[in-house]
Enzyme design. Sequence first.
Site, mmCIF file in Angstrom:
data_model
loop_
_atom_site.group_PDB
_atom_site.id
_atom_site.type_symbol
_atom_site.label_atom_id
_atom_site.label_comp_id
_atom_site.label_asym_id
_atom_site.label_seq_id
_atom_site.Cartn_x
_atom_site.Cartn_y
_atom_site.Cartn_z
ATOM 1 N N HIS A 179 -0.606 3.675 -9.182
ATOM 2 C CA HIS A 179 0.096 3.723 -7.899
ATOM 3 C C HIS A 179 0.937 2.473 -7.651
ATOM 4 O O HIS A 179 2.117 2.567 -7.281
ATOM 5 C CB HIS A 179 -0.941 3.912 -6.783
ATOM 6 C CG HIS A 179 -0.358 4.280 -5.466
ATOM 7 N ND1 HIS A 179 -0.219 3.375 -4.434
ATOM 8 C CD2 HIS A 179 0.116 5.456 -4.991
ATOM 9 C CE1 HIS A 179 0.315 3.977 -3.387
ATOM 10 N NE2 HIS A 179 0.526 5.240 -3.696
ATOM 11 N N HIS B 206 -8.346 -8.377 -18.004
ATOM 12 C CA HIS B 206 -7.148 -8.629 -17.193
ATOM 13 C C HIS B 206 -6.760 -10.103 -17.238
ATOM 14 O O HIS B 206 -5.566 -10.436 -17.347
ATOM 15 C CB HIS B 206 -7.385 -8.202 -15.745
ATOM 16 C CG HIS B 206 -6.269 -8.581 -14.821
ATOM 17 N ND1 HIS B 206 -4.986 -8.086 -14.961
ATOM 18 C CD2 HIS B 206 -6.233 -9.442 -13.754
ATOM 19 C CE1 HIS B 206 -4.212 -8.607 -14.028
ATOM 20 N NE2 HIS B 206 -4.943 -9.433 -13.284
ATOM 21 N N HIS C 14 0.248 2.737 7.108
ATOM 22 C CA HIS C 14 0.826 2.715 5.760
ATOM 23 C C HIS C 14 1.559 4.017 5.467
ATOM 24 O O HIS C 14 2.677 4.014 4.936
ATOM 25 C CB HIS C 14 -0.281 2.486 4.732
ATOM 26 C CG HIS C 14 0.195 2.558 3.310
ATOM 27 N ND1 HIS C 14 1.239 1.800 2.828
ATOM 28 C CD2 HIS C 14 -0.230 3.316 2.257
ATOM 29 C CE1 HIS C 14 1.434 2.067 1.550
ATOM 30 N NE2 HIS C 14 0.571 2.994 1.188
ATOM 31 N N HIS D 177 -0.943 -12.543 -3.827
ATOM 32 C CA HIS D 177 -0.991 -12.229 -5.260
ATOM 33 C C HIS D 177 -0.062 -11.052 -5.567
ATOM 34 O O HIS D 177 0.713 -11.090 -6.532
ATOM 35 C CB HIS D 177 -2.437 -11.884 -5.634
ATOM 36 C CG HIS D 177 -2.730 -11.927 -7.096
ATOM 37 N ND1 HIS D 177 -2.598 -13.060 -7.864
ATOM 38 C CD2 HIS D 177 -3.174 -10.961 -7.941
ATOM 39 C CE1 HIS D 177 -2.950 -12.802 -9.112
ATOM 40 N NE2 HIS D 177 -3.292 -11.532 -9.189
ATOM 41 N N GLU E 265 -4.599 2.813 7.250
ATOM 42 C CA GLU E 265 -4.130 3.903 6.395
ATOM 43 C C GLU E 265 -2.997 4.678 7.066
ATOM 44 O O GLU E 265 -1.991 5.010 6.425
ATOM 45 C CB GLU E 265 -5.296 4.846 6.079
ATOM 46 C CG GLU E 265 -4.916 6.158 5.406
ATOM 47 C CD GLU E 265 -4.327 5.993 4.017
ATOM 48 O OE1 GLU E 265 -3.792 6.986 3.486
ATOM 49 O OE2 GLU E 265 -4.387 4.877 3.458
#
Length: 297
Positions: free
Chosen positions: A123, A208, A61, A268, A58
């Site tokens: 996001h 999805h 990032h 992906h 975290e």
Amino acid sequence: MNRKLSIFSAFVTFTMMIVLLMGGTVTKTDSGNGCGTDWPLCHGELIPTNPSVETMIEYSHRAVTGVVGLLIIALCLWTLVAFKDRLDIKIFAFLAFIFMLIQSIVGAGAVVWQQSDLVMALHFGISLISFASLLILTILIMERSGQEFRESVPAFLRKLLYGLLIYTLIVVYTGAFVRHVGATYACVGWPVCSQPTMTFEAWVQMIHRILAGLLFFYTLFVHYTAIRLKHRTSRTGMLFATFFISCQVATGAWIVLGGHATYVPLLHAFLITCYFGVISYLAYHAFRTRKKDSRLR
């Protein structure tokens, strides 16, 4: 062409891709709370001491996102000085900055106020728009001075590209929502769920898949249309788009059928980022060739 600016813009675009992949790593490893509820500090410290793996993910990032944000600001200022008469370049520089800012605010809000999954799913899509804006900005900067695009995109193909761009964002949102509600492995089997009972998470996953399947066939149809209408730029771009979306579907199946390693979801995310970048450019190319004047002034 401003060579130094072109190189810098390409570099910033690449770093934005890194931010996207690091964000995917945070989500995959469930490291969003790695720094507690503090932001921009991490557990009340500027540099965390004795950090856990989740804290390191975290914190790194956040750090990289901050650096890339500064690079985007520098790029925007440079382009404003170098291309005072180019409204199109100014617009995409602004879009890259504003969506990077919104992405940071949403990310900070998730840490401090624990946003809902519906909000957090935005996001990734916001980050994609910032990346696509940087990509288009880089292409515009690299164009030869005075270059014009006389190969107008046929109206039908242009509308298809607009629709494909919007629909892609919808599918991206559902994919992000799948991750945030923990529905990645909610369905047994692929392409349909084979379990006897369907939970909420399983329905999220199945919806999805259906939307992603429609996106795949939509892409094939647009590619076929570009070939039939013999539009060179769209035909070439859709060839890349078809490749990326095909690989995207394959990695989606791989994730469900056994791709539990962290790199599979990241692949992906990488593929959909490349796909969205191509579609965004093609949609803008179609927009700016709708009239004789190929540029916004």
